[in-house]
Design an enzyme around this catalytic site. Structure first.
Site, PDB file in Angstrom:
ATOM      1  CD  GLU A 209     -19.764  19.663 -21.531  1.00 38.06           C
ATOM      2  OE1 GLU A 209     -20.324  18.864 -22.277  1.00 38.06           O
ATOM      3  OE2 GLU A 209     -18.883  20.449 -21.920  1.00 38.06           O
TER       4      GLU A 209
ATOM      5  CG  ASN B 255     -17.860  22.954 -26.571  1.00 39.79           C
ATOM      6  OD1 ASN B 255     -18.946  23.325 -27.013  1.00 39.79           O
ATOM      7  ND2 ASN B 255     -16.975  22.287 -27.294  1.00 39.79           N
TER       8      ASN B 255
ATOM      9  CB  SER C  88      -0.935   0.011   1.217  1.00 36.84           C
ATOM     10  OG  SER C  88      -0.199  -0.109   2.418  1.00 36.84           O
TER      11      SER C  88
ATOM     12  CG  ASN D  17      -4.475  -4.177  13.116  1.00 37.43           C
ATOM     13  OD1 ASN D  17      -3.876  -4.133  12.040  1.00 37.43           O
ATOM     14  ND2 ASN D  17      -4.840  -5.310  13.688  1.00 37.43           N
TER      15      ASN D  17
ATOM     16  CE1 TYR E 180      -6.539  -2.872   8.843  1.00 37.69           C
ATOM     17  CE2 TYR E 180      -5.620  -5.088   8.791  1.00 37.69           C
ATOM     18  CZ  TYR E 180      -5.739  -3.816   8.239  1.00 37.69           C
ATOM     19  OH  TYR E 180      -5.068  -3.505   7.089  1.00 37.69           O
TER      20      TYR E 180
ATOM     21  CE  LYS F 238     -19.757  22.703 -30.109  1.00 35.19           C
ATOM     22  NZ  LYS F 238     -20.830  22.005 -29.463  1.00 35.19           N
TER      23      LYS F 238
ATOM     24  CB  SER G 267     -15.525  22.783 -31.383  1.00 33.25           C
ATOM     25  OG  SER G 267     -15.475  21.898 -32.490  1.00 33.25           O
TER      26      SER G 267
ATOM     27  CB  THR H  89     -41.734  24.129 -10.389  1.00 35.51           C
ATOM     28  OG1 THR H  89     -42.885  24.403 -11.189  1.00 35.51           O
ATOM     29  CG2 THR H  89     -41.634  25.167  -9.282  1.00 35.51           C
ATOM     30  CG  HIS H  90     -42.785  20.402 -12.798  1.00 33.10           C
ATOM     31  ND1 HIS H  90     -43.100  19.113 -12.425  1.00 33.10           N
ATOM     32  CD2 HIS H  90     -43.455  21.216 -11.937  1.00 33.10           C
ATOM     33  CE1 HIS H  90     -43.952  19.147 -11.400  1.00 33.10           C
ATOM     34  NE2 HIS H  90     -44.167  20.419 -11.085  1.00 33.10           N
TER      35      HIS H  90
ATOM     36  CD  GLN I 153      -3.010  -2.466   2.033  1.00 31.53           C
ATOM     37  OE1 GLN I 153      -2.450  -2.825   3.057  1.00 31.53           O
ATOM     38  NE2 GLN I 153      -2.637  -2.896   0.841  1.00 31.53           N
TER      39      GLN I 153
HETATM   40  N1  ARG Z   1      -1.432  -1.047   5.143  1.00 33.77           N
HETATM   41  C1  ARG Z   1      -2.364  -1.467   6.123  1.00 33.77           C
HETATM   42  C2  ARG Z   1      -3.729  -0.779   5.919  1.00 33.77           C
HETATM   43  O1  ARG Z   1      -3.763   0.163   5.229  1.00 33.77           O
HETATM   44  C3  ARG Z   1      -1.876  -1.130   7.480  1.00 33.77           C
HETATM   45  C4  ARG Z   1      -2.415  -2.020   8.557  1.00 33.77           C
HETATM   46  C5  ARG Z   1      -1.908  -3.387   8.361  1.00 33.77           C
HETATM   47  N2  ARG Z   1      -2.226  -4.205   9.470  1.00 33.77           N
HETATM   48  C6  ARG Z   1      -2.030  -5.525   9.435  1.00 33.77           C
HETATM   49  N3  ARG Z   1      -2.352  -6.196  10.479  1.00 33.77           N
HETATM   50  N4  ARG Z   1      -1.551  -6.133   8.388  1.00 33.77           N
HETATM   51  O2  ARG Z   1      -4.729  -1.203   6.435  1.00 33.77           O
END
Ligand code: ARG
Length: 461
Positions: A292, A287, A25, A112, A319, A285, A279, A157-158, A324
């Site tokens: 959008e 735009n 991560s 955690n 957890y 144009k 465009s 309205t509408h 993650q």
């Molecule tokens: N990268 C993990 C997350 O975002 C951190 C916590 C990981 N905890 C574990 N017990 N593996 O949740």
């Protein structure tokens, strides 16, 4: 290979390369480095106060973490995918810098509760930023509303022309949406700013931690009540992304109107060049791409909210690594919400409104029909009958291709003997606006009061 991992003690085989890529991560949670370091420093100071570290040890850890932070900020820091996440990247570099003492930092803590803290600090900071963006959008809208407090606009309205209002009143309606968004964020922040450290992995810890002191150190008002909830609660992210989804929905409604208003058949606005595009094939144009794209990006943020709801719906206590997946939707929503609010404020500041076009539509659309019906009702004609009489007069005028106010008195009298010369003052479009003085109405006193209240609110922030 296996022993390289911080948790590798019981493993004989290394992690598969595909698993490493799949589970890391750090490529996105490195965004949390400042919060991770801040949280660790508060944790180290608490450990020292509780007698678990000496003051010197805590100081060495905090200084080491400062060093890690400056390495990250200077770009010298080498992020390692094999270290999985921001937490282990920071901790392993700390240990390289200060030696085995770095290994004491993780006492009485788990990733955690650590990740819950980091993310809460991050979401809290970003929500505070959203509030500043919301306040500047409201400021711009109030300024433009004041400038156009007498600009007549066909109220719908509408999506059908209904009654004359002012552009000021219309813009102030959006101010109420954004003000509620701001309030929603304030409310969400109460549940975001809860300190989870001390829950450890899930059950609390045998070490004598002091969550309240860590919360005070970090400026968080509350601490967790239940260790299992503390490590598995992601309500705070969902609430934040919901608040962001509603912000986007409000922005998207305004975008939709601006897109329509910019169409030459309406012509109520001329889009600022800075927020329009041309465009490549049709030279005439201009735009409304900013509007959008913003309308389109609303789907992205709502999609993030849906993703998060599905993410948590089947998770057993406590957890789970699934969690993650909570970060990227928030990061993406945050980028989208802040960019959109910033662009809306700038775009509205530069927007050129075309009051003549708005007024012309008011006159074409029989927007004074309610006035005639109310006029008759005030003279004692039952409203249902007054409504019917007015409908007949509208059909007649429409056949002639004129407005009600263009019919002469004899013609009008054919529909009701109660109609007198005083009807013309009532049929006057701006009178229809002026007379709506009840609280919150489109009349000038009400609009002035709304502007005053909103400015008071902005000043109180
Ligand atoms: N990268 C993990 C997350 O975002 C951190 C916590 C990981 N905890 C574990 N017990 N593996 O949740």
């Amino acid at each position: 290979m296996a022993d390289k991992k911080m948790w590798g003690g019981r493993f004989a085989q290394g992690t598969a390369a595909s698993m490493e890529a799949f589970s890391e991560s750090v490529s996105f949670d490195r965004l949390l480095y400042a919060e991770d370091i801040r949280g660790s420093q508060a944790h180290a100071r608490m450990l020292a106060r509780q007698g678990f570290l000496t003051d010197d040890e805590a100081r060495a850890i905090c200084d080491g973490l400062d060093k890690v932070k400056s390495e990250i900020e200077s770009g010298a820091f080498v992020w390692k995918t094999e270290m999985e996440d921001v937490h282990m990247n920071v901790e392993s570099r700390l240990t390289e810098i200060i030696g085995p003492l770095g290994g004491k930092l993780h006492t009485a803590r788990s990733r955690n509760d650590q990740v819950a803290l980091d993310f809460r600090l991050h979401v809290a900071a970003r929500l505070a930023a959203w509030q500043e963006y919301l306040a500047s959008v409201v400021t711009v809208f109030v300024d433009r509303a004041e400038e156009h407090k007498n600009t007549m606009l066909p109220g719908c309205t509408h999506f059908q022309p209904a009654q004359p209002v002012t552009l000021g009143q219309h813009l102030l309606a959006y101010c109420q949406m954004f003000k509620r968004d701001h309030e929603r964020v304030t409310d969400a922040l109460k549940r975001v700013r809860v300190m989870p450290l001390g829950a450890a992995a899930l059950a609390g810890t045998t070490h004598p931690v002091d969550p309240r002191a860590v919360a005070d150190d970090l400026g968080l008002p509350a601490t967790f009540a239940n260790s299992m909830d503390a490590v598995s609660d992601r309500d705070f992210v969902l609430e934040a992304v919901f608040a962001g989804s509603l912000v986007m929905a409000h922005l998207s409604r305004m975008c939709e109107e601006l897109i329509i208003w910019a169409n030459p058949n309406f012509g109520y606005v001329k889009l600022p060049d800075q927020y329009a595009t041309g465009s490549s094939i049709m030279p005439q144009k201009k735009n409304p791409d900013a509007c959008e794209i913003m309308r389109g990006k609303t789907g992205r943020v709502v999609g993030s909210l849906m993703g998060l709801l599905v993410l948590i719906k089947g998770l057993p206590m406590t957890y789970n690594r699934d969690m993650q997946e909570d970060k990227e939707p928030f990061f993406d929503a945050d980028r989208t919400v802040t960019a959109s609010l910033g662009i809306m404020a700038d775009m509205l500041r530069l927007m050129e409104f075309v009051p003549e076009k708005m007024a012309a539509t008011v006159k074409r659309g029989f927007l004074n029909a309610t006035e005639l019906a109310d006029y008759l009702a005030a003279k004692g004609v039952p409203f249902r009958e007054a409504h019917h009489i007015t409908g007949a007069a509208v059909a007649y005028a429409e056949g002639k291709g004129v407005g009600l106010e263009d019919l002469d008195l004899d013609e009008l009298k054919r529909f009701s003997g109660e109609i007198g010369e005083d009807v013309y003052a009532v049929l006057d479009y701006s009178a229809a606006i002026r007379r709506r003085i009840t609280p919150g109405g489109t009349g000038p006193e009400s609009v002035a009061a709304q502007i005053k209240a909103l400015r008071g609110w902005l000043g109180s922030l």
